[in-house]
Enzyme design. Structure first.
Site, PDB file in Angstrom:
ATOM      1  CB  VAL A 284      -1.014   0.020   1.063  1.00  0.00           C
ATOM      2  CG1 VAL A 284      -2.089  -1.169   1.181  1.00  0.00           C
ATOM      3  CG2 VAL A 284      -0.119  -0.015   2.607  1.00  0.00           C
TER       4      VAL A 284
ATOM      5  CB  SER B  59      -3.783   4.111  16.793  1.00  0.00           C
ATOM      6  OG  SER B  59      -3.499   3.916  18.341  1.00  0.00           O
TER       7      SER B  59
ATOM      8  CE1 TYR C 255       0.936   2.260  14.120  1.00  0.00           C
ATOM      9  CE2 TYR C 255      -0.117   3.435  16.350  1.00  0.00           C
ATOM     10  CZ  TYR C 255      -0.239   2.231  15.345  1.00  0.00           C
ATOM     11  OH  TYR C 255      -1.293   1.690  15.268  1.00  0.00           O
TER      12      TYR C 255
ATOM     13  CB  ALA D  82       2.906  11.790  12.658  1.00  0.00           C
TER      14      ALA D  82
ATOM     15  CE  LYS E  31      -2.390   3.272  12.589  1.00  0.00           C
ATOM     16  NZ  LYS E  31      -3.204   2.430  11.622  1.00  0.00           N
TER      17      LYS E  31
HETATM   18  P1  NAI Z   1      -0.651  -6.725  12.014  1.00  0.00           P
HETATM   19  O1  NAI Z   1       0.766  -6.442  12.033  1.00  0.00           O
HETATM   20  O2  NAI Z   1      -1.006  -8.308  12.784  1.00  0.00           O
HETATM   21  O3  NAI Z   1      -1.197  -6.893  10.692  1.00  0.00           O
HETATM   22  C1  NAI Z   1      -1.241  -5.886   9.471  1.00  0.00           C
HETATM   23  C2  NAI Z   1      -0.986  -6.343   8.620  1.00  0.00           C
HETATM   24  O4  NAI Z   1      -0.810  -5.338   7.451  1.00  0.00           O
HETATM   25  C3  NAI Z   1      -0.018  -7.441   8.229  1.00  0.00           C
HETATM   26  O5  NAI Z   1      -0.575  -8.740   7.565  1.00  0.00           O
HETATM   27  C4  NAI Z   1       0.973  -6.826   7.438  1.00  0.00           C
HETATM   28  O6  NAI Z   1       1.814  -7.634   6.543  1.00  0.00           O
HETATM   29  C5  NAI Z   1       0.238  -5.920   6.644  1.00  0.00           C
HETATM   30  N1  NAI Z   1       0.799  -4.597   5.899  1.00  0.00           N
HETATM   31  C6  NAI Z   1       1.802  -4.053   6.559  1.00  0.00           C
HETATM   32  N2  NAI Z   1       2.280  -2.964   5.706  1.00  0.00           N
HETATM   33  C7  NAI Z   1       1.761  -3.192   4.534  1.00  0.00           C
HETATM   34  C8  NAI Z   1       1.921  -2.631   3.323  1.00  0.00           C
HETATM   35  N3  NAI Z   1       2.839  -1.745   3.238  1.00  0.00           N
HETATM   36  N4  NAI Z   1       1.013  -3.011   2.426  1.00  0.00           N
HETATM   37  C9  NAI Z   1      -0.030  -4.223   2.480  1.00  0.00           C
HETATM   38  N5  NAI Z   1       0.043  -4.698   3.489  1.00  0.00           N
HETATM   39  C10 NAI Z   1       0.725  -4.419   4.735  1.00  0.00           C
HETATM   40  O7  NAI Z   1      -1.351  -5.500  12.798  1.00  0.00           O
HETATM   41  P2  NAI Z   1      -2.660  -5.435  13.621  1.00  0.00           P
HETATM   42  O8  NAI Z   1      -2.465  -5.395  15.143  1.00  0.00           O
HETATM   43  O9  NAI Z   1      -3.553  -6.364  13.060  1.00  0.00           O
HETATM   44  O10 NAI Z   1      -3.115  -3.890  13.199  1.00  0.00           O
HETATM   45  C11 NAI Z   1      -4.037  -3.607  12.292  1.00  0.00           C
HETATM   46  C12 NAI Z   1      -4.204  -2.200  11.921  1.00  0.00           C
HETATM   47  O11 NAI Z   1      -4.710  -1.474  13.364  1.00  0.00           O
HETATM   48  C13 NAI Z   1      -3.041  -1.335  11.935  1.00  0.00           C
HETATM   49  O12 NAI Z   1      -3.238  -0.233  11.041  1.00  0.00           O
HETATM   50  C14 NAI Z   1      -2.472  -0.870  13.286  1.00  0.00           C
HETATM   51  O13 NAI Z   1      -1.772   0.169  13.243  1.00  0.00           O
HETATM   52  C15 NAI Z   1      -4.007  -0.829  13.976  1.00  0.00           C
HETATM   53  N6  NAI Z   1      -3.915  -0.784  15.513  1.00  0.00           N
HETATM   54  C16 NAI Z   1      -3.759  -1.801  16.125  1.00  0.00           C
HETATM   55  C17 NAI Z   1      -3.420  -1.812  17.402  1.00  0.00           C
HETATM   56  C18 NAI Z   1      -3.235  -2.957  18.362  1.00  0.00           C
HETATM   57  O14 NAI Z   1      -2.972  -2.926  19.462  1.00  0.00           O
HETATM   58  N7  NAI Z   1      -2.827  -4.265  17.681  1.00  0.00           N
HETATM   59  C19 NAI Z   1      -3.705  -0.928  18.176  1.00  0.00           C
HETATM   60  C20 NAI Z   1      -4.326   0.529  17.379  1.00  0.00           C
HETATM   61  C21 NAI Z   1      -4.146   0.525  16.101  1.00  0.00           C
END
Ligand code: NAI
Length: 251
Positions: free
Chosen positions: A71, A146, A159, A161, A163
């Site tokens: 992305v 977030s 992060y 900035a 979000k």
């Molecule tokens: P995760 O790391 O388990 O999953 C994120 C997914 O996005 C992964 O499959 C990864 O390969 C994919 N990804 C990363 N960069 C990419 C790119 N450039 N192009 C395509 N795919 C890409 O993370 P999680 O915890 O499931 O987080 C999901 C969303 O929620 C993120 O935006 C994160 O910032 C947000 N978030 C998560 C929190 C948490 O406590 N887990 C808290 C607040 C927000």
């Protein structure tokens, strides 16, 4: 297979794009849209992650499509948008990364990597998919922000900035696109238990838990539930808002 008992929402005939939809929160969003009748395109950049999710979701057949997309690179996002096998009803901008360091130690590369994926990535996917939306009055753009975007966080200049920028874009899109049948909203998760977090030492996990008024970590389904609600026709008058899903961490 998810053991989640789905809400009543019916997404039969709806087409969804979930970025980062093959792991963690994104995978749960994918599962729940499939269970509610939608067809889902998963945009994900890790081949390994795609293969694991492909196996898990094999029983959904052609209801789920996997596209390898980074992305943070507009050219690949645009190609994926062109190759999409359907017109879009719902876009979930979920892909995200972290490169945490205190401000004095954070490099320009750390800053740019997170901005490129978490902020530019949301802009790129939404921009490339805008002309690919179905001609309906129920178009949805939902972006995962977030809670740290609302109050800052030690070690997360990049992060936070990104979000916070996602929230700004969301509010702007709500103003610009409402008359064209879109709603644009953000979901702000608190601490959510994903495979990455499960690897934390029990002590560190407990320390986080003690800070959460609800007394527990969020589950990916807590976040997915908010996304399905915002995507539903029942939420058609909710736009430009941020829903925190954080067990009252930030009130
Ligand atoms: P995760 O790391 O388990 O999953 C994120 C997914 O996005 C992964 O499959 C990864 O390969 C994919 N990804 C990363 N960069 C990419 C790119 N450039 N192009 C395509 N795919 C890409 O993370 P999680 O915890 O499931 O987080 C999901 C969303 O929620 C993120 O935006 C994160 O910032 C947000 N978030 C998560 C929190 C948490 O406590 N887990 C808290 C607040 C927000």
């Amino acid at each position: 297979m998810s053991t989640f008992k789905n809400l009543k929402f019916d997404f039969q005939g709806k087409n969804v794009v979930v970025t980062g939809g093959a792991r963690g929160i994104g995978l749960q969003i994918t599962r729940q849209f499939l269970e509610a009748g939608a067809t889902v395109a998963v945009w994900e950049f890790s081949t390994e992650t795609i293969e694991t999710a492909r196996k898990e979701l094999a029983t959904w057949g052609t209801k789920v499509h996997f596209q390898q997309v980074d992305v943070s690179k507009y050219a690949t996002v645009e190609t994926a948008a062109q190759q999409l096998p359907f017109a879009v009803d719902i876009l979930i901008n979920n892909a995200g990364i972290t490169r945490d360091k205190s401000f004095s130690k954070m490099s320009v590369e750390d800053f740019e990597a997170v901005i490129n994926t978490n902020l530019s990535g949301v802009f790129f996917c939404t921009k490339a998919l805008l002309p690919k939306f179905a001609d309906t009055p129920n178009k949805r753009i939902i972006s995962i922000s977030s809670v740290v975007a609302l109050y800052g966080n030690f070690g997360q200049t990049n992060y936070v900035a990104a979000k916070a920028g996602v929230i700004g874009m969301t509010k702007t899109w709500a103003r610009e696109l409402s008359r064209k049948g879109f709603t644009a909203n953000a979901v702000a998760p608190g601490f959510t238990m994903t495979p990455m977090v499960e690897a934390m030492p029990a002590e560190a996990r407990k320390a986080v838990e003690d800070k959460i008024p609800a007394g527990r970590w969020g589950k990916p389904s807590d976040i997915a539930n908010a996304c399905l609600f915002l995507a539903s026709e029942e939420a058609s008058y909710i736009s430009g808002t941020v829903i925190s899903v954080d067990g009252a961490l930030v009130v």
